[in-house]
Design an enzyme around this catalytic site. Structure first.
Site, short mmCIF file in Angstrom:
data_model
loop_
_atom_site.label_atom_id
_atom_site.label_comp_id
_atom_site.label_asym_id
_atom_site.label_seq_id
_atom_site.Cartn_x
_atom_site.Cartn_y
_atom_site.Cartn_z
CE LYS A 63 -3.64 -2.67 2.12
NZ LYS A 63 -4.50 -3.00 3.26
CD GLN A 106 -3.34 -4.59 6.40
OE1 GLN A 106 -3.32 -3.58 5.69
NE2 GLN A 106 -3.83 -5.73 5.96
CG ASP A 155 -9.60 -0.55 4.63
OD1 ASP A 155 -9.18 -0.72 3.47
OD2 ASP A 155 -8.98 -0.90 5.65
C1 BQF Z 1 -0.93 -9.94 -6.06
C2 BQF Z 1 -5.65 -9.32 2.34
C3 BQF Z 1 -6.58 -11.33 3.28
C4 BQF Z 1 -6.70 -10.72 4.53
C5 BQF Z 1 -6.31 -9.40 4.69
C6 BQF Z 1 -1.06 -7.85 -4.70
C7 BQF Z 1 -1.91 -7.89 -2.45
C8 BQF Z 1 -2.06 -9.26 -2.54
C9 BQF Z 1 -1.74 -9.94 -3.71
C10 BQF Z 1 -2.27 -7.14 -1.22
C11 BQF Z 1 -5.08 -8.55 1.25
C12 BQF Z 1 -4.91 -9.14 -0.11
C13 BQF Z 1 -4.62 -7.27 1.50
C14 BQF Z 1 -1.24 -9.23 -4.78
C15 BQF Z 1 -3.93 -6.43 0.46
C16 BQF Z 1 -4.59 -8.09 -1.15
O1 BQF Z 1 -0.05 -9.50 -6.81
O2 BQF Z 1 -1.62 -10.93 -6.35
C17 BQF Z 1 -1.42 -7.19 -3.54
O3 BQF Z 1 -1.43 -6.43 -0.71
N1 BQF Z 1 -3.55 -7.22 -0.67
C18 BQF Z 1 -4.82 -6.72 2.81
O4 BQF Z 1 -4.46 -5.56 3.06
O5 BQF Z 1 -5.39 -7.43 3.78
C19 BQF Z 1 -5.78 -8.71 3.60
C20 BQF Z 1 -6.06 -10.64 2.20
#
Ligand code: BQF
Length: 293
Positions: free
Chosen positions: A52, A96, A119
């Site tokens: 992020k 987060q 969010d």
């Molecule tokens: C990619 C998330 C579960 C629980 C809390 C790029 C992200 C992931 C994959 C990423 C996720 C999942 C995020 C890829 C943020 C997505 O290239 O495939 C980016 O950073 N995510 C989160 O903040 O909290 C989560 C999944």
């Protein structure tokens, strides 16, 4: 079969955001400013937060990371939130998730000023979205909708089966798809659903957000279906540089040949999630600076 390239589409949208930021700066404005609170040292959460912050840098946003120890009390976290609520230099912020067990996530989400809730998890934003009013929309669902839109995939009249009922993905994506204008017919499945296979086989579009690799097998997918795979599970892999690789919910190699479109993992929905957080932050900036809402 066409891959829905979330990384490519994300970069397109980030370029659009970046040029918006350039215009704001040329007009004498400040860059949008996102703050991210992270509690503790969950490795996946640290990766997500890093993604992020890097994306903010990519589009010219200001970003502030607030890293708090695992041992922080709920009251202390709530007072950090209150200070961000009142900080005129912060356009939007997120906490987060998940949080350590001794902190009540519901209380934390409710403490965020809904006008800074990029969010889209605050009950006011959830309620407004559900009613079809303007609101912040959670990033993963809006990323999915945007990905479908940019590939010209029409959802009106289609049968969408959503597997997973979380507040972050399953419920809001189902809500968006059934809105007037999107006009999908939506079925939501979960751990207690009987005959998941039969329901998935009836779907034109399957969205899986469970976090269980291999959940969606080829025999559950109709020929020509669209599969949106929101799962991202870390699977140990000593041969990979990081010691793990990411797996979606779909048995990709077997499912993909049956699909008209499918998202890869990684590089599908994940990057879109990050990009939609940027879009929400830009929206928060505009709302705050133009006295909307
Ligand atoms: C990619 C998330 C579960 C629980 C809390 C790029 C992200 C992931 C994959 C990423 C996720 C999942 C995020 C890829 C943020 C997505 O290239 O495939 C980016 O950073 N995510 C989160 O903040 O909290 C989560 C999944």
């Amino acid at each position: 079969m066409t891959l829905l390239d979330g990384k490519y589409v994300s970069n397109q949208i980030r370029d659009e955001i970046k040029s918006c930021v350039s215009s704001l700066l040329s007009a004498g404005g400040k860059a949008p400013h996102l703050a991210v609170i992270i509690v503790g040292h969950d490795p996946a959460s640290e990766t997500y937060v890093a993604n992020k912050l890097k994306a903010c840098e990519q589009v010219g946003f200001r970003a502030t990371k607030i890293a708090l120890p695992e041992t922080i009390t709920e009251q202390q976290l709530l007072s950090y939130i209150d200070s961000l609520n009142h900080d005129d230099d912060i356009d939007g912020f997120i906490v987060q998730l998940p949080l350590p067990g001794h902190i009540d996530e519901t209380k934390v989400i409710e403490a965020i000023d809904f006008r800074k809730d990029v969010d889209g998890f605050h009950p006011i934003n959830v309620g407004r979205m559900t009613l079809g009013f303007s609101s912040f929309v959670p990033a993963t669902p809006s990323g999915i909708v945007e990905l479908l839109r940019r590939y010209g995939i029409v959802v009106a009249g289609k049968h969408c089966v959503v597997v997973g009922r979380s507040n972050i993905v399953g419920k809001p994506v189902a809500t968006l798809l059934m809105q007037k204008g999107m006009d999908a017919t939506v079925t939501i499945c979960h751990s207690q659903t009987r005959d998941l296979k039969a329901l998935c086989l009836a779907a034109d579009i399957i969205i899986t957000a469970v976090g269980q690799p291999g959940l969606l097998t080829a025999d559950m997918v109709k020929d020509g279906a669209v599969v949106i795979d929101v799962g991202i599970t870390r699977v140990d892999d000593p041969l990979s540089p990081k010691g793990y690789h990411l797996r979606g919910d779909a048995d990709f190699d077997a499912v993909a040949p049956k699909c008209s479109f499918i998202t890869p993992v990684p590089g599908g929905v994940g990057p879109m999630t990050i990009t939609m957080l940027l879009k929400n932050t830009l929206q928060a900036y505009h709302n705050l600076h133009n006295n909307n809402q």
